[in-house]
Design a protein around this motif. Structure first.
Motif, PDB file in Angstrom:
ATOM      1  N   MET A   1       0.842  -1.178   0.000  1.00  0.00           N
ATOM      2  CA  MET A   1       0.000   0.000   0.000  1.00  0.00           C
ATOM      3  C   MET A   1       0.883   1.235   0.000  1.00  0.00           C
ATOM      4  SD  MET A   1      -2.747   1.496   2.741  1.00  0.00           S
ATOM      5  CE  MET A   1      -4.223   0.848   2.013  1.00  0.00           C
ATOM      6  N   SER A   2       0.390   2.280  -0.591  1.00  0.00           N
ATOM      7  CA  SER A   2       1.060   3.570  -0.564  1.00  0.00           C
ATOM      8  C   SER A   2       0.131   4.583   0.109  1.00  0.00           C
ATOM      9  CB  SER A   2       1.370   4.034  -1.987  1.00  0.00           C
ATOM     10  OG  SER A   2       1.829   5.365  -1.970  1.00  0.00           O
ATOM     11  N   VAL A   3       0.657   5.260   1.103  1.00  0.00           N
ATOM     12  CA  VAL A   3      -0.070   6.360   1.736  1.00  0.00           C
ATOM     13  C   VAL A   3       0.763   7.605   1.499  1.00  0.00           C
ATOM     14  CG1 VAL A   3      -0.950   7.323   3.885  1.00  0.00           C
ATOM     15  CG2 VAL A   3      -1.102   4.857   3.480  1.00  0.00           C
ATOM     16  N   GLU A  46       5.774   9.755   1.917  1.00  0.00           N
ATOM     17  CA  GLU A  46       5.110   8.537   1.444  1.00  0.00           C
ATOM     18  C   GLU A  46       5.408   7.424   2.436  1.00  0.00           C
ATOM     19  OE1 GLU A  46       4.533   5.837  -2.564  1.00  0.00           O
ATOM     20  OE2 GLU A  46       6.123   7.347  -2.517  1.00  0.00           O
ATOM     21  N   CYS A  47       4.351   6.766   2.907  1.00  0.00           N
ATOM     22  CA  CYS A  47       4.478   5.697   3.897  1.00  0.00           C
ATOM     23  C   CYS A  47       3.840   4.429   3.356  1.00  0.00           C
ATOM     24  CB  CYS A  47       3.792   6.103   5.208  1.00  0.00           C
ATOM     25  SG  CYS A  47       4.472   7.608   5.939  1.00  0.00           S
ATOM     26  N   ARG A  81      -0.600   1.003  -5.488  1.00  0.00           N
ATOM     27  CA  ARG A  81       0.429   1.919  -5.959  1.00  0.00           C
ATOM     28  C   ARG A  81       1.671   1.867  -5.074  1.00  0.00           C
ATOM     29  NH1 ARG A  81      -1.729   7.397  -5.646  1.00  0.00           N
ATOM     30  NH2 ARG A  81      -1.264   7.109  -3.472  1.00  0.00           N
ATOM     31  N   LYS A  82       2.802   2.058  -5.729  1.00  0.00           N
ATOM     32  CA  LYS A  82       4.078   2.215  -5.033  1.00  0.00           C
ATOM     33  C   LYS A  82       4.774   3.418  -5.644  1.00  0.00           C
ATOM     34  CE  LYS A  82       4.571  -2.584  -3.850  1.00  0.00           C
ATOM     35  NZ  LYS A  82       5.223  -3.847  -4.088  1.00  0.00           N
ATOM     36  N   GLU A  83       5.606   4.065  -4.871  1.00  0.00           N
ATOM     37  CA  GLU A  83       6.380   5.209  -5.336  1.00  0.00           C
ATOM     38  C   GLU A  83       5.503   6.316  -5.909  1.00  0.00           C
ATOM     39  OE1 GLU A  83       9.415   3.714  -7.935  1.00  0.00           O
ATOM     40  OE2 GLU A  83      10.218   2.405  -6.399  1.00  0.00           O
ATOM     41  N   VAL A  89       3.670  12.586 -10.284  1.00  0.00           N
ATOM     42  CA  VAL A  89       4.240  13.737 -10.984  1.00  0.00           C
ATOM     43  C   VAL A  89       4.553  13.370 -12.432  1.00  0.00           C
ATOM     44  CG1 VAL A  89       6.210  15.324 -11.065  1.00  0.00           C
ATOM     45  CG2 VAL A  89       5.126  14.778  -8.875  1.00  0.00           C
ATOM     46  N   ARG A  90       5.123  12.196 -12.636  1.00  0.00           N
ATOM     47  CA  ARG A  90       5.461  11.741 -13.986  1.00  0.00           C
ATOM     48  C   ARG A  90       4.211  11.649 -14.870  1.00  0.00           C
ATOM     49  NH1 ARG A  90       8.605   7.800 -12.738  1.00  0.00           N
ATOM     50  NH2 ARG A  90       6.957   6.301 -12.382  1.00  0.00           N
TER      51      ARG A  90
END
Length: 96
Positions: A1-3, A46-47, A81-83, A89-90
């Motif tokens: 997970m992405s926070v 990002e955590c 999602r990761k990163e 932004v990309r």
């Protein structure tokens, strides 16, 4: 997970400028090797979980000697999602 969390924290009292307080929080993030992106209105981290994001907020709040401080925080939680720093932004830049 992405926070992905953007937060802003500052004391209610003291000097009008809060840059020294922000610098104290940033130094704490750096001492813990927490990647961050500073912007004019806050700081993004990002955590891997909401629990870890809340720990970052607690750590930031411990940087204050003030009896009263103010925190705003926004969260973007996405299981697949990761990163997020780079990918979000990309994705926008590709469309420009």
């Amino acid at each position: 997970m992405s926070v992905l969390m953007e937060f802003c924290i500052f004391s209610i009292s003291g000097k009008l400028s809060k840059s020294a307080e922000v610098a104290k929080v940033i130094r704490k993030l750096e001492s813990k090797n927490i990647a961050y992106k500073l912007n004019p209105m806050g700081t993004c981290v990002e955590c891997k979980s909401m629990k870890k994001a809340l720990k970052v907020l607690k750590m930031a709040s411990n940087c204050f000697d003030s009896k009263r401080f103010y925190i705003t925080a926004k969260f973007d939680c996405y299981e697949a999602r990761k990163e997020a720093f780079e990918s979000k932004v990309r994705a926008v830049k590709e469309k420009l």
